[in-house]
Design a protein around this motif. Structure first.
Motif, PDB file in Angstrom:
ATOM      1  N   UNK A  35       0.280 -12.360  54.694  1.00 56.49           N
ATOM      2  CA  UNK A  35      -0.181 -13.750  54.602  1.00 56.49           C
ATOM      3  C   UNK A  35       0.997 -14.689  54.842  1.00 56.49           C
ATOM      4  N   UNK A  36       0.696 -15.822  55.459  1.00 53.66           N
ATOM      5  CA  UNK A  36       1.717 -16.842  55.679  1.00 53.66           C
ATOM      6  C   UNK A  36       1.625 -17.959  54.662  1.00 53.66           C
ATOM      7  N   UNK A  37       0.705 -17.836  53.700  1.00 56.79           N
ATOM      8  CA  UNK A  37       0.551 -18.854  52.661  1.00 56.79           C
ATOM      9  C   UNK A  37       1.743 -18.802  51.703  1.00 56.79           C
ATOM     10  N   UNK A  38       2.507 -19.874  51.573  1.00 57.58           N
ATOM     11  CA  UNK A  38       3.711 -19.862  50.713  1.00 57.58           C
ATOM     12  C   UNK A  38       3.395 -19.527  49.253  1.00 57.58           C
ATOM     13  N   UNK A  39       2.232 -19.996  48.756  1.00 58.96           N
ATOM     14  CA  UNK A  39       1.924 -19.769  47.346  1.00 58.96           C
ATOM     15  C   UNK A  39       1.600 -18.307  47.036  1.00 58.96           C
ATOM     16  N   UNK A  40       1.262 -17.520  48.083  1.00 57.05           N
ATOM     17  CA  UNK A  40       0.934 -16.102  47.882  1.00 57.05           C
ATOM     18  C   UNK A  40       2.158 -15.198  47.951  1.00 57.05           C
ATOM     19  N   UNK A  41       3.264 -15.703  48.461  1.00 59.15           N
ATOM     20  CA  UNK A  41       4.449 -14.871  48.655  1.00 59.15           C
ATOM     21  C   UNK A  41       5.018 -14.307  47.350  1.00 59.15           C
ATOM     22  N   UNK A  42       5.128 -15.087  46.272  1.00 60.09           N
ATOM     23  CA  UNK A  42       5.616 -14.508  45.008  1.00 60.09           C
ATOM     24  C   UNK A  42       4.700 -13.409  44.470  1.00 60.09           C
ATOM     25  N   UNK A  43       3.379 -13.594  44.633  1.00 57.70           N
ATOM     26  CA  UNK A  43       2.431 -12.588  44.173  1.00 57.70           C
ATOM     27  C   UNK A  43       2.586 -11.292  44.966  1.00 57.70           C
ATOM     28  N   UNK A  44       2.680 -11.413  46.292  1.00 56.28           N
ATOM     29  CA  UNK A  44       2.849 -10.236  47.151  1.00 56.28           C
ATOM     30  C   UNK A  44       4.174  -9.545  46.846  1.00 56.28           C
ATOM     31  N   UNK A  45       5.237 -10.342  46.661  1.00 56.53           N
ATOM     32  CA  UNK A  45       6.556  -9.778  46.349  1.00 56.53           C
ATOM     33  C   UNK A  45       6.516  -8.996  45.041  1.00 56.53           C
ATOM     34  N   UNK A  46       5.933  -9.598  43.999  1.00 60.95           N
ATOM     35  CA  UNK A  46       5.868  -8.939  42.701  1.00 60.95           C
ATOM     36  C   UNK A  46       5.028  -7.675  42.730  1.00 60.95           C
ATOM     37  N   UNK A  47       3.905  -7.726  43.448  1.00 62.46           N
ATOM     38  CA  UNK A  47       3.008  -6.569  43.529  1.00 62.46           C
ATOM     39  C   UNK A  47       3.688  -5.389  44.215  1.00 62.46           C
ATOM     40  N   UNK A  48       4.306  -5.642  45.362  1.00 62.33           N
ATOM     41  CA  UNK A  48       4.916  -4.546  46.116  1.00 62.33           C
ATOM     42  C   UNK A  48       6.213  -4.067  45.484  1.00 62.33           C
ATOM     43  N   UNK A  49       6.938  -4.965  44.829  1.00 63.57           N
ATOM     44  CA  UNK A  49       8.136  -4.531  44.114  1.00 63.57           C
ATOM     45  C   UNK A  49       7.750  -3.597  42.971  1.00 63.57           C
ATOM     46  N   UNK A  50       6.679  -3.946  42.252  1.00 58.23           N
ATOM     47  CA  UNK A  50       6.213  -3.100  41.152  1.00 58.23           C
ATOM     48  C   UNK A  50       5.774  -1.732  41.661  1.00 58.23           C
ATOM     49  N   UNK A  51       4.990  -1.710  42.736  1.00 60.12           N
ATOM     50  CA  UNK A  51       4.519  -0.432  43.285  1.00 60.12           C
ATOM     51  C   UNK A  51       5.679   0.411  43.790  1.00 60.12           C
ATOM     52  N   UNK A  52       6.663  -0.240  44.399  1.00 63.37           N
ATOM     53  CA  UNK A  52       7.814   0.502  44.925  1.00 63.37           C
ATOM     54  C   UNK A  52       8.622   1.121  43.788  1.00 63.37           C
ATOM     55  N   UNK A  53       8.859   0.358  42.731  1.00 62.04           N
ATOM     56  CA  UNK A  53       9.634   0.872  41.600  1.00 62.04           C
ATOM     57  C   UNK A  53       8.898   2.011  40.903  1.00 62.04           C
TER      58      UNK A  53
END
Length: 310
Positions: free
Chosen positions: A18-36
């Motif tokens: 997504x290119x929506x700026x407000x969704x970027x923190x959510x996407x970052x947190x979700x994928x960081x959690x899954x990766x860890x």
């Protein structure tokens, strides 16, 4: 060829989800959690297998290798995506893209090979239990893993070298969160016929071949289980391969679902979203599947964290 094409100076843009700026923190947190969770969970499996002498058997040797490959598999795509989100920079260089393609194919195919080797291990254990220790000796186990690595390395090298013959327009937008081979071929400015032939041939031989081996192994396993008289004996025998069968179904079903859905919808964005299932979710769930359904793994993990095991 278009004179504006310049492979040597090309930069690609990973468009992500997504290119929506407000969704970027959510996407970052979700994928960081899954990766860890993926890295931590698979490292625990490797630590459990290496530290407990009772787990020094062919089945757990292959499982430790699978956990290592899953960590590497996820690490080829997620860290770059997280960096791009954090820096708000979608650029990936041509060299980095080719490198990502190489390692992604390497670890994806290695996953397939290890799953087929593990199916063969279960086939020997259930169908030829008296000869199991003789057949699945350390030399054969090491050879199976070594040959798998060699074939995967050669295949990845071939696919990457084939990509080097293509030219790309500058500032190509990739509607994905990583440099996926098929997606890149569609974006190339030069003829990709030979690349497609090599890609599909490799998919049939290195994907379909191991899958056929898994199906054959489990057909024999089912036949052997049906020959057991007691229901308790059937359940106990089947439980030894239930975790592996769950992982096989999860990996192959999600991968087939991605490519069948993308072929049906012709939507790159939908394909990128669906790809998360086998590139992130499956490696993340594998440790849980094996630890929750395996008493030996649970006991080893409890000893690692200091919990007394009765």
């Amino acid at each position: 060829m278009d004179p504006g094409n310049d492979t040597g100076t090309s930069q690609f843009l990973l468009m992500g989800f997504s290119e929506e700026p407000e969704l970027q923190p959510l996407i970052f947190g979700l994928f960081l959690s899954m990766y860890l969770i993926t890295v931590f969970g698979n490292l625990l499996i490797i630590l459990a297998v290496s530290s407990d002498s009772r787990l020094h058997t062919p089945m757990y040797f292959f499982l430790a290798n699978l956990s290592f490959v899953d960590i590497c598999f996820t690490s080829t795509t997620i860290p770059k995506m997280l960096v791009n989100i954090q820096t708000q920079n979608k650029v990936i260089t041509y060299e980095d893209c080719i490198t990502q393609i190489y390692f992604f194919i390497l670890f994806a195919v290695m996953d397939v090979f290890l799953l087929s080797v593990m199916a063969y291990d279960r086939f020997v254990a259930i169908c030829h239990p008296l000869h199991y220790t003789i057949i699945m000796n350390p030399q054969l186990c090491g050879l199976l893993v070594l040959v798998s690595w060699i074939m995967c390395v050669l295949n990845s090298l071939l696919q990457s070298l084939m990509m080097l013959r293509l030219s790309f327009c500058t500032q190509v937008e990739i509607p994905h969160f990583f440099c996926e081979l098929n997606e890149m071929l569609q974006l190339a400015c030069s003829d990709t016929f030979l690349n497609n032939v090599v890609m599909y041939l490799a998919a049939v031989l290195l994907g379909g071949g191991p899958f056929a081996g898994i199906l054959y192994s489990y057909s024999k396993i089912v036949s052997s289980i049906r020959g057991i008289a007691s229901a308790k004996g059937k359940f106990k025998t089947f439980s030894t391969c239930a975790s592996h069968l769950s992982v096989v179904c999860l990996f192959y079903c999600t991968m087939l679902g991605v490519y069948l859905s993308s072929a049906a919808t012709q939507s790159s964005h939908s394909s990128a979203t669906a790809s998360v299932m086998y590139t992130v979710v499956t490696p993340m769930l594998n440790p849980f599947i094996y630890s929750l359904r395996n008493r030996d793994i649970k006991s080893a993990l409890k000893r690692i964290v200091g919990v007394q095991v009765m």
